[in-house]
Design a protein around this motif. Structure first.
Motif, PDB file in Angstrom:
ATOM      1  N   ALA A  57      -6.925   6.661   3.688  1.00  0.00           N
ATOM      2  CA  ALA A  57      -6.282   5.492   3.083  1.00  0.00           C
ATOM      3  C   ALA A  57      -6.213   4.329   4.071  1.00  0.00           C
ATOM      4  O   ALA A  57      -6.429   3.176   3.692  1.00  0.00           O
ATOM      5  CB  ALA A  57      -4.884   5.860   2.591  1.00  0.00           C
ATOM      6  N   THR A  58      -5.952   4.625   5.310  1.00  0.00           N
ATOM      7  CA  THR A  58      -5.889   3.593   6.347  1.00  0.00           C
ATOM      8  C   THR A  58      -7.252   2.932   6.525  1.00  0.00           C
ATOM      9  O   THR A  58      -7.350   1.713   6.655  1.00  0.00           O
ATOM     10  CB  THR A  58      -5.393   4.197   7.675  1.00  0.00           C
ATOM     11  OG1 THR A  58      -4.066   4.711   7.457  1.00  0.00           O
ATOM     12  CG2 THR A  58      -5.366   3.177   8.789  1.00  0.00           C
ATOM     13  N   ASP A  85       0.858  -1.175   0.000  1.00  0.00           N
ATOM     14  CA  ASP A  85       0.000   0.000   0.000  1.00  0.00           C
ATOM     15  C   ASP A  85       0.893   1.223   0.000  1.00  0.00           C
ATOM     16  O   ASP A  85       1.896   1.265   0.691  1.00  0.00           O
ATOM     17  CB  ASP A  85      -1.013  -0.008   1.148  1.00  0.00           C
ATOM     18  CG  ASP A  85      -0.538   0.652   2.408  1.00  0.00           C
ATOM     19  OD1 ASP A  85      -0.210  -0.071   3.342  1.00  0.00           O
ATOM     20  OD2 ASP A  85      -0.496   1.889   2.424  1.00  0.00           O
ATOM     21  N   THR A  86       0.525   2.194  -0.819  1.00  0.00           N
ATOM     22  CA  THR A  86       1.378   3.349  -0.986  1.00  0.00           C
ATOM     23  C   THR A  86       0.831   4.602  -0.318  1.00  0.00           C
ATOM     24  O   THR A  86       1.519   5.596  -0.275  1.00  0.00           O
ATOM     25  CB  THR A  86       1.616   3.619  -2.486  1.00  0.00           C
ATOM     26  OG1 THR A  86       0.348   3.755  -3.130  1.00  0.00           O
ATOM     27  CG2 THR A  86       2.379   2.487  -3.127  1.00  0.00           C
ATOM     28  N   ALA A  87      -0.377   4.566   0.183  1.00  0.00           N
ATOM     29  CA  ALA A  87      -0.965   5.721   0.849  1.00  0.00           C
ATOM     30  C   ALA A  87      -1.107   5.409   2.338  1.00  0.00           C
ATOM     31  O   ALA A  87      -1.467   4.300   2.717  1.00  0.00           O
ATOM     32  CB  ALA A  87      -2.326   6.056   0.249  1.00  0.00           C
ATOM     33  N   ASP A 119      -4.425   9.451  -5.266  1.00  0.00           N
ATOM     34  CA  ASP A 119      -4.300  10.214  -6.508  1.00  0.00           C
ATOM     35  C   ASP A 119      -4.695  11.676  -6.333  1.00  0.00           C
ATOM     36  O   ASP A 119      -4.778  12.413  -7.324  1.00  0.00           O
ATOM     37  CB  ASP A 119      -5.205   9.605  -7.590  1.00  0.00           C
ATOM     38  CG  ASP A 119      -4.850   8.186  -7.946  1.00  0.00           C
ATOM     39  OD1 ASP A 119      -3.643   7.897  -8.049  1.00  0.00           O
ATOM     40  OD2 ASP A 119      -5.777   7.364  -8.127  1.00  0.00           O
ATOM     41  N   SER A 120      -4.930  12.108  -5.122  1.00  0.00           N
ATOM     42  CA  SER A 120      -5.498  13.434  -4.872  1.00  0.00           C
ATOM     43  C   SER A 120      -4.639  14.571  -5.399  1.00  0.00           C
ATOM     44  O   SER A 120      -5.171  15.588  -5.852  1.00  0.00           O
ATOM     45  CB  SER A 120      -5.747  13.629  -3.376  1.00  0.00           C
ATOM     46  OG  SER A 120      -6.622  12.631  -2.901  1.00  0.00           O
ATOM     47  N   PHE A 128      -8.726   8.257  -5.013  1.00  0.00           N
ATOM     48  CA  PHE A 128      -7.916   7.062  -4.773  1.00  0.00           C
ATOM     49  C   PHE A 128      -8.050   6.052  -5.901  1.00  0.00           C
ATOM     50  O   PHE A 128      -9.070   6.009  -6.600  1.00  0.00           O
ATOM     51  CB  PHE A 128      -8.353   6.362  -3.473  1.00  0.00           C
ATOM     52  CG  PHE A 128      -8.026   7.119  -2.238  1.00  0.00           C
ATOM     53  CD1 PHE A 128      -6.811   6.953  -1.604  1.00  0.00           C
ATOM     54  CD2 PHE A 128      -8.929   8.020  -1.686  1.00  0.00           C
ATOM     55  CE1 PHE A 128      -6.492   7.658  -0.449  1.00  0.00           C
ATOM     56  CE2 PHE A 128      -8.635   8.730  -0.535  1.00  0.00           C
ATOM     57  CZ  PHE A 128      -7.407   8.548   0.076  1.00  0.00           C
ATOM     58  N   THR A 129      -7.029   5.231  -6.025  1.00  0.00           N
ATOM     59  CA  THR A 129      -7.071   4.012  -6.831  1.00  0.00           C
ATOM     60  C   THR A 129      -6.824   2.852  -5.880  1.00  0.00           C
ATOM     61  O   THR A 129      -5.928   2.932  -5.037  1.00  0.00           O
ATOM     62  CB  THR A 129      -5.967   4.013  -7.913  1.00  0.00           C
ATOM     63  OG1 THR A 129      -6.219   5.089  -8.828  1.00  0.00           O
ATOM     64  CG2 THR A 129      -5.932   2.696  -8.677  1.00  0.00           C
TER      65      THR A 129
END
Length: 95
Positions: free
Chosen positions: A10-11, A3-5, A31-32, A49-50
């Protein structure tokens, strides 16, 4: 699992999808920054987000059914915090 965010939204996305789908692979990408100042940007830095999710729960499900499963797990976040969500959902045998 990747996970990148790491922000609070995101969490929550990661936690809910993990609980609902037990994914083999999960990436939550924020992606914001691509949408800063555009419609739907709430200034939080967490509005677009993606998600890339691979789960056995998607076996024999259509693309639409898979997206509905993701949307259901994130329903209140989509109503209140997430302006846009791109979903890439696959079953394990699909790579």
């Amino acid at each position: 699992m990747t996970d990148t965010a790491t922000g609070p939204v995101a969490t929550q996305i990661r936690r809910r999808l993990t609980e609902a789908l037990s994914p083999e692979k999960l990436e939550v990408i924020n992606d914001s920054h691509h949408h800063a100042g555009h419609m739907g940007d709430d200034g939080s830095g967490e509005s677009h987000f993606t998600v890339i999710v691979q789960s056995r729960h998607f076996l024999s499900k259509s693309r639409v059914e898979r997206q509905r499963m993701v949307n259901q797990a994130l329903a209140d976040l989509l109503a209140e915090k997430i302006h846009a969500l791109s979903i890439r959902a696959s079953a394990p045998d699909e790579g």
